[in-house]
Scaffold this motif. Structure first.
Motif, PDB file in Angstrom:
ATOM      1  N   UNK A   1       1.857 101.352 -24.710  1.00 22.50           N
ATOM      2  CA  UNK A   1       1.922 100.605 -25.946  1.00 22.50           C
ATOM      3  C   UNK A   1       0.616  99.987 -25.983  1.00 22.50           C
ATOM      4  N   UNK A   2      -0.164 100.213 -27.261  1.00 22.53           N
ATOM      5  CA  UNK A   2      -1.434  99.534 -27.594  1.00 22.53           C
ATOM      6  C   UNK A   2      -1.059  97.908 -27.828  1.00 22.53           C
ATOM      7  N   UNK A   3      -2.098  97.352 -27.045  1.00 18.73           N
ATOM      8  CA  UNK A   3      -2.080  95.729 -26.861  1.00 18.73           C
ATOM      9  C   UNK A   3      -3.061  95.170 -28.181  1.00 18.73           C
ATOM     10  N   UNK A   4      -2.503  94.554 -29.167  1.00 23.33           N
ATOM     11  CA  UNK A   4      -3.386  94.093 -30.186  1.00 23.33           C
ATOM     12  C   UNK A   4      -3.933  92.761 -29.900  1.00 23.33           C
ATOM     13  N   UNK A   5      -3.304  92.090 -29.031  1.00 23.87           N
ATOM     14  CA  UNK A   5      -3.830  90.726 -28.620  1.00 23.87           C
ATOM     15  C   UNK A   5      -4.042  89.766 -29.741  1.00 23.87           C
ATOM     16  N   UNK A   6      -3.003  89.700 -30.786  1.00 22.36           N
ATOM     17  CA  UNK A   6      -3.055  88.704 -32.031  1.00 22.36           C
ATOM     18  C   UNK A   6      -3.088  87.345 -31.245  1.00 22.36           C
ATOM     19  N   UNK A   7      -3.431  86.547 -31.725  1.00 22.08           N
ATOM     20  CA  UNK A   7      -3.615  84.931 -31.357  1.00 22.08           C
ATOM     21  C   UNK A   7      -2.298  84.192 -31.480  1.00 22.08           C
ATOM     22  N   UNK A   8      -1.730  84.482 -32.485  1.00 17.53           N
ATOM     23  CA  UNK A   8      -0.397  83.601 -32.953  1.00 17.53           C
ATOM     24  C   UNK A   8       0.889  84.212 -33.091  1.00 17.53           C
ATOM     25  N   UNK A   9       1.717  83.475 -32.862  1.00 16.05           N
ATOM     26  CA  UNK A   9       3.302  83.965 -33.029  1.00 16.05           C
ATOM     27  C   UNK A   9       3.926  83.521 -34.137  1.00 16.05           C
ATOM     28  N   UNK A  10       4.707  84.363 -34.909  1.00 16.94           N
ATOM     29  CA  UNK A  10       5.551  83.671 -35.927  1.00 16.94           C
ATOM     30  C   UNK A  10       6.441  82.896 -35.044  1.00 16.94           C
ATOM     31  N   UNK A  11       7.247  82.133 -36.135  1.00 14.66           N
ATOM     32  CA  UNK A  11       8.314  81.201 -35.741  1.00 14.66           C
ATOM     33  C   UNK A  11       9.297  81.935 -35.121  1.00 14.66           C
ATOM     34  N   UNK A  12       9.845  83.052 -35.420  1.00 12.45           N
ATOM     35  CA  UNK A  12      10.760  83.923 -34.980  1.00 12.45           C
ATOM     36  C   UNK A  12      10.451  84.520 -33.453  1.00 12.45           C
ATOM     37  N   UNK A  13       9.120  84.722 -33.432  1.00 15.91           N
ATOM     38  CA  UNK A  13       8.511  85.308 -31.942  1.00 15.91           C
ATOM     39  C   UNK A  13       8.436  84.273 -31.102  1.00 15.91           C
ATOM     40  N   UNK A  14       8.301  82.973 -31.489  1.00 16.81           N
ATOM     41  CA  UNK A  14       8.159  81.808 -30.825  1.00 16.81           C
ATOM     42  C   UNK A  14       9.433  81.438 -30.069  1.00 16.81           C
ATOM     43  N   UNK A  15      10.297  81.554 -30.951  1.00 11.53           N
ATOM     44  CA  UNK A  15      11.698  81.418 -30.437  1.00 11.53           C
ATOM     45  C   UNK A  15      11.977  82.466 -29.101  1.00 11.53           C
ATOM     46  N   UNK A  16      11.728  83.758 -29.258  1.00  8.31           N
ATOM     47  CA  UNK A  16      11.998  84.558 -28.079  1.00  8.31           C
ATOM     48  C   UNK A  16      11.077  83.952 -26.744  1.00  8.31           C
ATOM     49  N   UNK A  17       9.915  83.788 -27.299  1.00 12.79           N
ATOM     50  CA  UNK A  17       8.908  83.319 -26.116  1.00 12.79           C
ATOM     51  C   UNK A  17       9.390  82.018 -25.422  1.00 12.79           C
ATOM     52  N   UNK A  18      10.012  81.218 -26.261  1.00  9.04           N
ATOM     53  CA  UNK A  18      10.484  79.913 -25.610  1.00  9.04           C
ATOM     54  C   UNK A  18      11.881  80.254 -24.782  1.00  9.04           C
ATOM     55  N   UNK A  19      12.451  81.267 -25.097  1.00  9.50           N
ATOM     56  CA  UNK A  19      13.771  81.678 -24.179  1.00  9.50           C
ATOM     57  C   UNK A  19      13.033  82.280 -22.901  1.00  9.50           C
ATOM     58  N   UNK A  20      12.160  83.235 -23.258  1.00 13.56           N
ATOM     59  CA  UNK A  20      11.483  83.893 -22.000  1.00 13.56           C
ATOM     60  C   UNK A  20      10.869  82.973 -21.117  1.00 13.56           C
ATOM     61  N   UNK A  21      10.136  82.029 -21.464  1.00  9.68           N
ATOM     62  CA  UNK A  21       9.516  81.071 -20.863  1.00  9.68           C
ATOM     63  C   UNK A  21      10.430  79.924 -19.922  1.00  9.68           C
ATOM     64  N   UNK A  22      11.630  79.784 -20.736  1.00  9.97           N
ATOM     65  CA  UNK A  22      12.608  79.048 -20.053  1.00  9.97           C
ATOM     66  C   UNK A  22      13.415  79.846 -19.039  1.00  9.97           C
ATOM     67  N   UNK A  23      13.446  80.859 -19.259  1.00  9.14           N
ATOM     68  CA  UNK A  23      14.414  81.716 -18.297  1.00  9.14           C
ATOM     69  C   UNK A  23      13.580  82.054 -16.768  1.00  9.14           C
ATOM     70  N   UNK A  24      12.274  81.700 -17.075  1.00  6.88           N
ATOM     71  CA  UNK A  24      11.565  82.118 -15.721  1.00  6.88           C
ATOM     72  C   UNK A  24      11.694  83.473 -14.690  1.00  6.88           C
ATOM     73  N   UNK A  25      12.213  84.443 -15.456  1.00  7.23           N
ATOM     74  CA  UNK A  25      12.624  85.584 -14.978  1.00  7.23           C
ATOM     75  C   UNK A  25      12.673  86.460 -15.971  1.00  7.23           C
ATOM     76  N   UNK A  26      12.355  87.923 -15.529  1.00 12.21           N
ATOM     77  CA  UNK A  26      12.208  88.940 -16.579  1.00 12.21           C
ATOM     78  C   UNK A  26      13.770  89.137 -16.894  1.00 12.21           C
ATOM     79  N   UNK A  27      14.091  89.436 -18.278  1.00 16.18           N
ATOM     80  CA  UNK A  27      15.272  89.237 -18.834  1.00 16.18           C
ATOM     81  C   UNK A  27      15.307  90.698 -19.697  1.00 16.18           C
ATOM     82  N   UNK A  28      16.774  91.142 -19.875  1.00 13.81           N
ATOM     83  CA  UNK A  28      17.057  92.274 -21.006  1.00 13.81           C
ATOM     84  C   UNK A  28      17.443  91.540 -22.287  1.00 13.81           C
ATOM     85  N   UNK A  29      17.319  92.377 -23.255  1.00 14.27           N
ATOM     86  CA  UNK A  29      17.602  91.809 -24.826  1.00 14.27           C
ATOM     87  C   UNK A  29      19.055  91.111 -24.613  1.00 14.27           C
ATOM     88  N   UNK A  30      20.064  91.739 -24.114  1.00 16.81           N
ATOM     89  CA  UNK A  30      21.147  90.964 -23.959  1.00 16.81           C
ATOM     90  C   UNK A  30      21.334  89.576 -23.610  1.00 16.81           C
TER      91      UNK A  30
END
Length: 125
Positions: A1-30
């Motif tokens: 998949x092509x990486x665009x490297x956009x600099x900012x996250x939307x609020x909804x994207x930030x929520x997902x990132x916060x969850x991933x950061x807090x998990x500290x491991x790779x996770x599936x969507x569920x």
């Protein structure tokens, strides 16, 4: 998949990132959906965010078992915060850290304890 490297996250994207950061491991969507507070978004919604975050270059994935994909952040919370704050400093304060700090001191409710902590931090530099 092509990486665009956009600099900012939307609020909804930030929520997902916060969850991933807090998990500290790779996770599936569920697993990510389960970390949301009620009402939780639909699986398909979070799956779409994962695809967007992958395209933007914030998340990557690896194959799990079966059709499962495990998603993980490729940028730390600290790296992202630093990037965003640098952009804010450059865009709104002409690159001046003192102007940025002055804005917060003058426009935010900073108590005396926080001001002392800031002064201690500046004095240690």
């Amino acid at each position: 998949m092509k990486k665009e490297n956009n600099k900012t996250l939307t609020r909804a994207e930030m929520q997902v990132m916060n969850i991933l950061w807090s998990m500290g491991k790779a996770a599936d969507v569920h697993e990510v959906v389960e970390r949301y507070e009620e009402p939780r978004p639909a699986y398909t919604t979070v799956s779409t965010y994962m695809k967007i975050l992958t395209t933007k270059g914030f998340v990557d994935y690896k194959k799990g078992t079966g059709k499962q994909y495990l998603y993980f952040p490729v940028i730390s919370r600290a790296e992202y915060t630093s990037r965003v704050m640098r952009d804010v400093k450059d865009s709104f304060f002409g690159g001046s850290a003192s102007s940025l700090l002055r804005f917060f001191v003058e426009n935010e409710q900073i108590d005396e304890k926080e001001i002392r902590e800031l002064l201690d931090l500046v004095n240690r530099q």
